[in-house]
Design a protein around this motif. Structure first.
Motif, PDB file in Angstrom:
ATOM      1  N   ALA A  93       0.834  -1.209   0.000  1.00 53.87           N
ATOM      2  CA  ALA A  93       0.000   0.000   0.000  1.00 53.87           C
ATOM      3  C   ALA A  93       0.868   1.259   0.000  1.00 53.87           C
ATOM      4  N   VAL A  94       1.999   1.209   0.704  1.00 44.94           N
ATOM      5  CA  VAL A  94       2.938   2.338   0.692  1.00 44.94           C
ATOM      6  C   VAL A  94       3.493   2.534  -0.719  1.00 44.94           C
ATOM      7  N   ASP A  95       3.853   1.447  -1.367  1.00 40.43           N
ATOM      8  CA  ASP A  95       4.341   1.537  -2.750  1.00 40.43           C
ATOM      9  C   ASP A  95       3.278   2.131  -3.668  1.00 40.43           C
ATOM     10  N   GLU A  96       2.051   1.699  -3.495  1.00 41.67           N
ATOM     11  CA  GLU A  96       0.952   2.183  -4.334  1.00 41.67           C
ATOM     12  C   GLU A  96       0.798   3.695  -4.209  1.00 41.67           C
ATOM     13  N   LEU A  97       0.824   4.197  -2.970  1.00 40.51           N
ATOM     14  CA  LEU A  97       0.699   5.635  -2.764  1.00 40.51           C
ATOM     15  C   LEU A  97       1.948   6.372  -3.247  1.00 40.51           C
ATOM     16  N   ALA A  98       3.116   5.773  -3.038  1.00 41.06           N
ATOM     17  CA  ALA A  98       4.360   6.399  -3.503  1.00 41.06           C
ATOM     18  C   ALA A  98       4.342   6.578  -5.025  1.00 41.06           C
ATOM     19  N   ARG A  99       3.859   5.574  -5.724  1.00 40.04           N
ATOM     20  CA  ARG A  99       3.773   5.682  -7.183  1.00 40.04           C
ATOM     21  C   ARG A  99       2.741   6.734  -7.587  1.00 40.04           C
ATOM     22  N   GLY A 100       1.673   6.855  -6.799  1.00 44.95           N
ATOM     23  CA  GLY A 100       0.691   7.913  -7.052  1.00 44.95           C
ATOM     24  C   GLY A 100       1.317   9.295  -6.916  1.00 44.95           C
ATOM     25  N   LEU A 101       2.170   9.469  -5.914  1.00 43.86           N
ATOM     26  CA  LEU A 101       2.856  10.750  -5.737  1.00 43.86           C
ATOM     27  C   LEU A 101       3.824  11.012  -6.889  1.00 43.86           C
ATOM     28  N   LEU A 102       4.476   9.961  -7.367  1.00 47.23           N
ATOM     29  CA  LEU A 102       5.338  10.121  -8.543  1.00 47.23           C
ATOM     30  C   LEU A 102       4.512  10.558  -9.759  1.00 47.23           C
ATOM     31  N   ALA A 103       3.310  10.009  -9.874  1.00 49.94           N
ATOM     32  CA  ALA A 103       2.434  10.389 -10.988  1.00 49.94           C
ATOM     33  C   ALA A 103       2.047  11.864 -10.913  1.00 49.94           C
ATOM     34  N   ARG A 104       2.023  12.420  -9.694  1.00 48.22           N
ATOM     35  CA  ARG A 104       1.731  13.843  -9.503  1.00 48.22           C
ATOM     36  C   ARG A 104       2.985  14.701  -9.654  1.00 48.22           C
ATOM     37  N   ARG A 105       4.063  14.100 -10.126  1.00 50.99           N
ATOM     38  CA  ARG A 105       5.329  14.782 -10.366  1.00 50.99           C
ATOM     39  C   ARG A 105       5.942  15.363  -9.083  1.00 50.99           C
ATOM     40  N   ILE A 106       5.768  14.647  -7.976  1.00 52.43           N
ATOM     41  CA  ILE A 106       6.418  15.042  -6.731  1.00 52.43           C
ATOM     42  C   ILE A 106       7.884  14.606  -6.793  1.00 52.43           C
ATOM     43  N   ARG A 107       8.776  15.570  -6.667  1.00 54.51           N
ATOM     44  CA  ARG A 107      10.211  15.309  -6.802  1.00 54.51           C
ATOM     45  C   ARG A 107      10.847  15.097  -5.430  1.00 54.51           C
ATOM     46  N   LYS A 108      12.052  14.581  -5.462  1.00 54.78           N
ATOM     47  CA  LYS A 108      12.838  14.474  -4.234  1.00 54.78           C
ATOM     48  C   LYS A 108      13.013  15.877  -3.636  1.00 54.78           C
ATOM     49  N   GLY A 109      12.719  16.009  -2.346  1.00 53.45           N
ATOM     50  CA  GLY A 109      12.863  17.300  -1.677  1.00 53.45           C
ATOM     51  C   GLY A 109      11.633  18.181  -1.734  1.00 53.45           C
ATOM     52  N   ASP A 110      10.629  17.848  -2.583  1.00 55.50           N
ATOM     53  CA  ASP A 110       9.375  18.597  -2.582  1.00 55.50           C
ATOM     54  C   ASP A 110       8.669  18.401  -1.245  1.00 55.50           C
ATOM     55  N   ARG A 111       7.922  19.410  -0.831  1.00 58.50           N
ATOM     56  CA  ARG A 111       7.195  19.323   0.428  1.00 58.50           C
ATOM     57  C   ARG A 111       5.747  18.898   0.188  1.00 58.50           C
ATOM     58  N   VAL A 112       5.338  17.859   0.933  1.00 56.37           N
ATOM     59  CA  VAL A 112       3.970  17.335   0.875  1.00 56.37           C
ATOM     60  C   VAL A 112       3.365  17.462   2.269  1.00 56.37           C
TER      61      VAL A 112
END
Length: 544
Positions: free
Chosen positions: A61-80
């Motif tokens: 489930a963590v992987d699933e959400l992590a990939r969703g964040l990647l799909a939103r173009r969240i980069r390393k160091g971006d603040r969520v």
């Protein structure tokens, strides 16, 4: 542990040793290793929502959400940002942001528009994950008022869409992102509740919080057989570090009893989920012990837990150990800027040590007690400012180098602002906050000492002592008191009669204010600054 100073003198310095080394990995790597070792064991239970995950399911489930964040173009160091009460999605967001190297910004569930606006702007949020509402807070309306459009609401179409978008991201992309991460990268911003001005964003790394959670778990002896009940808020270090990371780094299970603290829901979750550990600030344990149906709950599976967040009354600690079966309950002391725990009692400490001190320095850390004016290390037993150094000290305050330099000196010591003493065996006792110390007619008075004494009054359920202005002495003492049910309210005269001959005359409160409760932060810390302001009218009315 060597606490000897030079020239034969003994000083208040201690360094924590241990046979277990620091973890040199990211939070995402640590979770994956745990899931590989214990795939079928439960990792997370959201009692209120009736949902549960094994470690294999949680990792997926963590992987699933992590990939969703990647799909939103969240980069390393971006603040969520995460703005929600305790729920499974909060925990998933914590681990998913860590897995892609985004910096999780914890937002206090009690914030209103003005405070939210400050955090959004100061941290530079790229995305906000939020509940739609909680209790009297309409998060959706406040976010709309700010006009912040990059928001995903938990449990709604946006959340489902985020997960669905992740299905289009190749798992290899996630692994590639993970390969770019280092354990010293910033991973979390927690805003400290400043007494003046705006809060500061303590910036913490994987290394900071993963190791602190791990060694707290080591301190209470966690294994994969433990089940940790967390009624404390996840947005604070107590919940997400000492709770979540303390559990997952040992293969233990996280149990969330309710979105917000509810004593009955907590007791029910301990019984139903057969929890072995329970966390809380003192006021939470007081509420649980005082619940009308307390005796009906089977708490026999408990063996340990953590009481922290504010000074722990001795009598309450004894009742928790005896009546809640938490014979191995630990006291932890720390602050957000130190990830948070610096000192902790051990399982083999005597009851006196576990009720009268905040324990000894944690493994791989150092503590010292200094004269706050000169910086000189004080001798054992002398009260001064407690300082901490080691892996746990934050990277700094987000985009505030000047304030960072005020808090952390050139040798990387973090000044806590707390007054403490240390004995010859390295045990630390918190006397109070430097700002809370009362100076009455030239006498330094530490409210904590008086509070502990007043807890021994048979009619007192809870008490806080503050200083209020006085023309003659500069400051006088006022006791805010919560009475036990059906007890006759105390007057200043009756309280003085109880104290005389047992407390020095200058330590006896001149004023007594009977209340139903104290102004509190969401994490259970008493807001003494607010109490002092509210007390001015009380003092003036008594003076007339």
């Amino acid at each position: 542990m060597d606490t000897s100073g030079g020239n034969g003198a003994v000083f208040s310095y201690a360094s924590g040793t241990g046979s277990v080394p620091l973890l040199g990995e990211t939070i995402g790597e640590n979770l994956r290793h745990t899931a590989e070792r214990h795939p079928a064991r439960e990792a997370l239970v959201d009692v209120a929502a009736g949902r549960r995950w094994t470690y294999a399911e949680f990792d997926a489930a963590v992987d699933e959400l992590a990939r969703g964040l990647l799909a939103r173009r969240i980069r390393k160091g971006d603040r969520v940002g995460i703005w929600a009460p305790n729920c499974a999605e909060w925990v998933l967001t914590q681990y998913a942001t860590a897995r892609i190297g985004a910096i999780l910004v914890n937002i206090n569930p009690a914030y209103r528009t003005h405070e939210l606006d400050f955090v959004v702007r100061q941290s530079g949020l790229s995305l906000l994950i939020s509940a739609a509402s909680f209790k009297t807070s309409d998060y959706r309306a406040m976010i709309a008022e700010l006009g912040f459009e990059q928001t995903v609401f938990i449990g709604e179409a946006g959340w489902d869409g985020l997960l669905a978008a992740g299905q289009e991201v190749d798992p290899a992309e996630l692994h590639e992102r993970e390969a770019t991460l280092a354990f010293d990268d910033p991973i979390n911003i927690q805003y400290t509740s400043g007494t003046t001005g705006f809060p500061k964003g303590a910036t913490l790394s994987h290394h900071n919080i993963l190791n602190n959670g791990f060694f707290v778990g080591e301190g209470v002896g966690y294994t994969e057989a433990d089940r940790v009940c967390l009624p404390v808020p996840l947005y604070h270090c107590f919940g997400m570090v000492m709770g979540c990371l303390g559990a997952t780094s040992h293969g233990a299970c996280i149990v969330l009893p309710a979105p917000g603290f509810d004593p009955e829901a907590t007791l029910d979750a301990v019984q139903a989920e057969r929890c072995t550990s329970l966390y809380g600030v003192p006021t939470m344990f007081i509420a649980e012990l005082g619940h009308p149906r307390f005796a009906e709950f089977d708490l026999s599976t408990l063996r340990t837990g953590i009481m922290a967040g504010s000074p722990c009354p001795i009598e309450i600690m004894k009742r928790v150990a005896d009546e809640m079966h938490m014979s191995e309950v630990a006291i932890c002391y720390g602050m957000t800027e130190t990830s948070p725990v610096s000192t902790m009692t051990r399982r083999d400490d005597s009851l006196a040590r576990r009720t009268e001190t905040v324990g000894r320095v944690m493994p791989h850390l150092e503590v010292k007690i200094i004269d706050p004016d000169t910086g000189r290390v004080l001798r054992h037993g002398e009260p001064g400012e407690l300082c901490t150094r080691g892996y746990s000290v934050m990277l700094g305050y987000w985009q505030e180098p000047d304030k960072t330099a005020e808090a952390i000196d050139a040798a990387r010591w973090m000044r806590t602002g707390d007054l403490a003493t240390m004995d010859a065996e390295g045990y630390v006792n918190i006397v109070g906050r430097i700002k809370d110390m009362v100076i009455r007619g030239g006498e330094n008075i530490y409210p904590r000492e008086i509070e502990e004494f007043l807890y021994s009054h048979p009619d007192v359920a809870d008490v806080q002592v503050i200083g209020v202005p006085d023309e003659k002495y500069g400051e006088e003492l006022m006791a805010w008191i919560v009475m036990r049910p059906n007890a006759e309210p105390l007057t200043a005269q009756r309280l003085r009669a109880f104290c005389e001959g047992r407390l020095a005359h200058y330590k006896i409160p001149r004023y007594v204010h009977i209340v139903d409760g104290f102004p509190m932060t969401v994490t259970g810390k008493v807001r003494k600054t607010e109490m002092r302001l509210l007390s001015l009218d009380v003092v003036e009315s008594k003076a007339r």
